[in-house]
Design an enzyme around this catalytic site. Structure first.
Site, short mmCIF file in Angstrom:
data_model
loop_
_atom_site.label_atom_id
_atom_site.label_comp_id
_atom_site.label_asym_id
_atom_site.label_seq_id
_atom_site.Cartn_x
_atom_site.Cartn_y
_atom_site.Cartn_z
N ASP A 35 -90.52 -0.84 -95.05
CA ASP A 35 -89.81 0.44 -95.17
C ASP A 35 -90.73 1.65 -95.20
O ASP A 35 -90.26 2.77 -95.40
CB ASP A 35 -88.97 0.44 -96.46
CG ASP A 35 -87.77 -0.48 -96.34
OD1 ASP A 35 -87.41 -0.84 -95.19
OD2 ASP A 35 -87.19 -0.84 -97.37
N HIS A 242 -119.46 3.49 -85.90
CA HIS A 242 -118.07 3.68 -86.33
C HIS A 242 -117.79 3.08 -87.71
O HIS A 242 -116.70 2.60 -87.99
CB HIS A 242 -117.10 3.08 -85.29
CG HIS A 242 -117.03 3.91 -84.05
ND1 HIS A 242 -116.50 3.45 -82.87
CD2 HIS A 242 -117.43 5.18 -83.81
CE1 HIS A 242 -116.58 4.41 -81.95
NE2 HIS A 242 -117.15 5.46 -82.49
N ASP A 259 -119.54 11.64 -91.78
CA ASP A 259 -118.91 12.25 -90.60
C ASP A 259 -117.43 12.38 -90.96
O ASP A 259 -116.71 11.37 -90.99
CB ASP A 259 -119.12 11.34 -89.38
CG ASP A 259 -118.54 11.93 -88.10
OD1 ASP A 259 -117.73 12.88 -88.18
OD2 ASP A 259 -118.88 11.42 -87.02
N ASP A 270 -114.77 18.54 -87.05
CA ASP A 270 -115.56 17.31 -86.89
C ASP A 270 -116.99 17.61 -87.29
O ASP A 270 -117.74 18.22 -86.50
CB ASP A 270 -115.44 16.86 -85.42
CG ASP A 270 -116.10 15.53 -85.16
OD1 ASP A 270 -116.55 14.87 -86.12
OD2 ASP A 270 -116.17 15.14 -83.97
N HIS A 353 -125.45 7.51 -78.02
CA HIS A 353 -124.19 8.19 -77.72
C HIS A 353 -124.48 9.56 -77.12
O HIS A 353 -125.62 10.01 -77.09
CB HIS A 353 -123.29 8.29 -78.96
CG HIS A 353 -123.88 9.05 -80.12
ND1 HIS A 353 -123.93 10.43 -80.16
CD2 HIS A 353 -124.43 8.62 -81.29
CE1 HIS A 353 -124.47 10.81 -81.31
NE2 HIS A 353 -124.80 9.73 -82.01
N HIS A 357 -118.41 16.34 -77.30
CA HIS A 357 -117.08 16.09 -76.74
C HIS A 357 -116.27 17.35 -76.99
O HIS A 357 -116.60 18.14 -77.88
CB HIS A 357 -116.42 14.85 -77.35
CG HIS A 357 -116.35 14.84 -78.86
ND1 HIS A 357 -115.39 15.54 -79.56
CD2 HIS A 357 -117.13 14.25 -79.79
CE1 HIS A 357 -115.59 15.35 -80.86
NE2 HIS A 357 -116.64 14.58 -81.04
N HIS A 364 -111.23 14.06 -80.19
CA HIS A 364 -111.82 13.97 -78.85
C HIS A 364 -110.77 14.63 -77.95
O HIS A 364 -109.86 13.97 -77.47
CB HIS A 364 -112.09 12.52 -78.46
CG HIS A 364 -113.19 11.89 -79.27
ND1 HIS A 364 -113.57 10.59 -79.14
CD2 HIS A 364 -114.01 12.41 -80.23
CE1 HIS A 364 -114.56 10.33 -79.99
NE2 HIS A 364 -114.83 11.42 -80.66
N GLU A 407 -123.73 17.00 -81.56
CA GLU A 407 -123.91 15.97 -82.56
C GLU A 407 -124.99 14.95 -82.21
O GLU A 407 -124.73 13.76 -82.06
CB GLU A 407 -122.59 15.26 -82.83
CG GLU A 407 -121.83 14.75 -81.61
CD GLU A 407 -120.55 14.00 -82.02
OE1 GLU A 407 -120.67 13.07 -82.82
OE2 GLU A 407 -119.47 14.38 -81.55
N TYR A 411 -130.84 6.54 -84.80
CA TYR A 411 -130.42 5.37 -85.59
C TYR A 411 -131.50 4.31 -85.41
O TYR A 411 -131.69 3.82 -84.30
CB TYR A 411 -129.06 4.87 -85.08
CG TYR A 411 -128.07 6.02 -84.95
CD1 TYR A 411 -127.31 6.46 -86.03
CD2 TYR A 411 -127.96 6.73 -83.74
CE1 TYR A 411 -126.45 7.55 -85.91
CE2 TYR A 411 -127.11 7.81 -83.62
CZ TYR A 411 -126.36 8.21 -84.69
OH TYR A 411 -125.53 9.30 -84.57
N ARG A 428 -127.38 11.77 -88.27
CA ARG A 428 -126.64 12.56 -87.28
C ARG A 428 -126.35 13.91 -87.90
O ARG A 428 -126.08 13.99 -89.11
CB ARG A 428 -125.36 11.84 -86.86
CG ARG A 428 -124.53 12.64 -85.85
CD ARG A 428 -123.46 11.81 -85.11
NE ARG A 428 -122.39 11.34 -85.95
CZ ARG A 428 -122.26 10.09 -86.37
NH1 ARG A 428 -123.16 9.17 -86.03
NH2 ARG A 428 -121.26 9.74 -87.15
N GLU A 430 -123.84 17.12 -86.98
CA GLU A 430 -122.76 17.48 -86.05
C GLU A 430 -122.12 18.80 -86.46
O GLU A 430 -121.67 18.95 -87.60
CB GLU A 430 -121.69 16.38 -86.02
CG GLU A 430 -120.48 16.73 -85.18
CD GLU A 430 -119.50 15.57 -85.00
OE1 GLU A 430 -119.44 14.70 -85.89
OE2 GLU A 430 -118.81 15.55 -83.97
N1 GLY Z 1 -115.97 11.86 -85.67
C1 GLY Z 1 -115.83 11.43 -84.35
C2 GLY Z 1 -116.92 11.92 -83.52
O1 GLY Z 1 -117.88 12.47 -84.03
O2 GLY Z 1 -116.87 11.87 -82.33
MN MN Z 2 -117.70 14.30 -82.87
MN MN Z 3 -117.86 13.31 -86.00
#
Ligand code: GLY
Ligand code: MN
Ligand code: MN
Length: 460
Positions: A35, A242, A259, A270, A353, A357, A364, A407, A411, A428, A430
């Site tokens: 529910d 992730h 993050d 972000d 990466h 974005h 994203h 960002e 690592y 990182r 960002e």
């Molecule tokens: N938090 C998702 C990214 O940094 O793309």
């Molecule tokens: Mn991001």
């Molecule tokens: Mn992020």
């Protein structure tokens, strides 16, 4: 009425072509279990065109600019359980639409709205089952052919129109994005300070403690939800890209990578910060941190109107490549110069990466990464690591009002070839960049990036 939605609908309508109709549903309520439903979040396209956040709603927009809303009817009993509904009677005045009907009349009215139109637009591949419903409505129009009804011959993807519009943010959107970023920045400051304070008090600090601080600050300032699952990663967990806020212990002497960003009235922020759990960087932590920061600075300098979307990434990689050699994470005797590191993508084990974005209603965000006027200019290259043949098209040219993240990160997993003091460090940084006339504005700097400034605020 002076809302941005009417103006957006007019701009979208003007691009549909003569005799066209667009259909835009909002999101479905999703069952979580039995529910309990997931908190409702409107579909971004629908929200962008209407500002309307109730479930069970559809917008039908004609190329002539006429808009019809279908929404939940007033219903005393349902409103007692689920909350007040706007209802179709009040919708035209509240939302500036021309007409509104109860949503249970959708199937009966849609064929009539599609009759004698040339093209039907709807967002392709976004709402499971939508194509089937459109087919059903078109079938009903065709069934009336012998009475002279004409059915639309074309079906087109509305995402193509709306993605381009959403890529360049209007003043209303930029205001919300600045506010979302400011709230998220405060949340990061709060989490940093909590980490240092709890460790100073000798408490058992867990990732979820800092996640709780983020959520507190988000909600305290009116954000409805986190814009995505917050990452709070202690020590080596930061090397899992992730990772989600979990229960790992945060230890004195480790770095913490957070993050996290809130969503405010449909708009995401972000932000990533990496900080020493106890408020003091060690030598190797600071050396690696300053390298990532310098690479982000280079990315910010490369972000301006007329630059390509890929320019900030390339600027980042140039700085990281040289820095990895300088710090001994890469051995010049084996990999050669910084140029060789870039050409061979030897930095990839440490930076796997991309730098940016689009950011907007979706974290994203939508919008093509290829420059529309240059899609035909294809070049081919072979990836130096995989050997795969890659087709490149010229990257998007940045324009004022676009918003993207910057960002960069590093690592470092344990490996014999890597100096031991850097093992298990994941960093990182960002920020959210609005492209401005003169370059870019980082709207997320309410939380500092300078290592001395981070140490200072964590002493407080
Ligand atoms: N938090 C998702 C990214 O940094 O793309
Ligand atoms: Mn991001
Ligand atoms: Mn992020």
């Amino acid at each position: 009425m002076n809302t941005p939605y009417r103006e957006r609908r007019a701009r979208a309508a003007a691009q549909l072509g003569e005799g066209a109709v667009a259909i835009v549903p909002t999101a479905r309520v999703q069952v979580r279990n039995r529910d309990s439903d997931f908190p409702f979040r409107p579909d971004s396209y629908f929200h962008y065109l209407t500002g309307f956040i109730e479930p069970e709603a559809w917008l039908v927009l004609g190329a002539d600019g006429r808009s019809t809303l279908f929404c939940q009817p007033k219903d005393m009993e349902r409103e007692i359980w689920d909350g007040i509904r706007l209802g179709p009677e009040a919708a035209p005045a509240a939302l500036g639409v021309d007409e509104a009907y109860p949503v249970h009349e959708l199937d009966a009215r849609l064929p009539k709205l599609l009759e004698n139109t040339a093209t039907v637009w709807y967002p392709f591949a976004t709402h499971p089952g939508l194509e089937t419903r459109v087919d059903g409505w078109l079938g009903q129009v065709r069934a009336r052919a012998r009475f002279g009804a004409l059915a639309p011959e074309g079906q087109r993807d509305l995402c193509a129109v709306l993605d381009e519009m959403r890529l360049v943010k209007d003043a209303h959107e930029l205001d919300l994005m600045r506010r979302a970023a400011a709230i998220s920045a405060r949340a990061h400051v709060r989490a940093m300070q909590t980490s240092a304070r709890m460790l100073r008090a000798g408490q058992d600090v867990r990732e979820y403690h800092l996640d709780a601080e983020l959520l507190h600050e988000f909600r305290q300032h009116g954000s409805e939800f986190p814009a995505y699952g917050s990452i709070v990663a202690a020590g080596a967990n930061a090397c899992v890209l992730h990772y989600r806020a979990d229960a790992a212990r945060i230890r004195d002497g480790e770095l913490v990578l957070i993050d996290a960003g809130c969503e405010l009235q449909g708009y995401a922020s972000d932000i990533t910060r990496t900080f020493p759990a106890n408020g003091r960087f060690t030598g190797p932590q600071r050396a690696l941190y300053e390298l990532v920061l310098a690479s982000q600075q280079a990315a910010a300098e490369a972000t301006r109107p007329g630059a390509r979307f890929t320019d900030p990434h390339e600027a980042t990689v140039r700085v990281l490549a040289q820095g990895l050699l300088d710090l001994g994470l890469l051995d010049a005797a084996k990999v050669g110069s910084a140029q060789d590191v870039i050409a061979q993508r030897a930095y990839f084990p440490f930076y796997m990466h991309r730098t940016s974005h689009w950011l907007g209603m979706d974290v994203h965000d939508c919008g093509s990464y290829v420059e529309p006027s240059e899609v035909g200019q294809v070049s081919e290259r072979r990836d130096p690591l995989s050997g795969e043949l890659i087709k490149d098209r010229p990257a998007r040219i940045l324009r004022e009002g676009m918003v993207l993240t910057l960002e960069p990160g590093l690592y470092v997993r344990p490996a014999e070839s890597v100096p031991r003091p850097f093992w298990n460090l994941g960093i990182r940084i960002e920020d959210d960049a609005v492209v401005t006339a003169g370059g870019c504005e980082l709207i997320s700097r309410g939380v500092p990036v300078d290592p001395d400034a981070i140490e200072a605020l964590m002493r407080g």
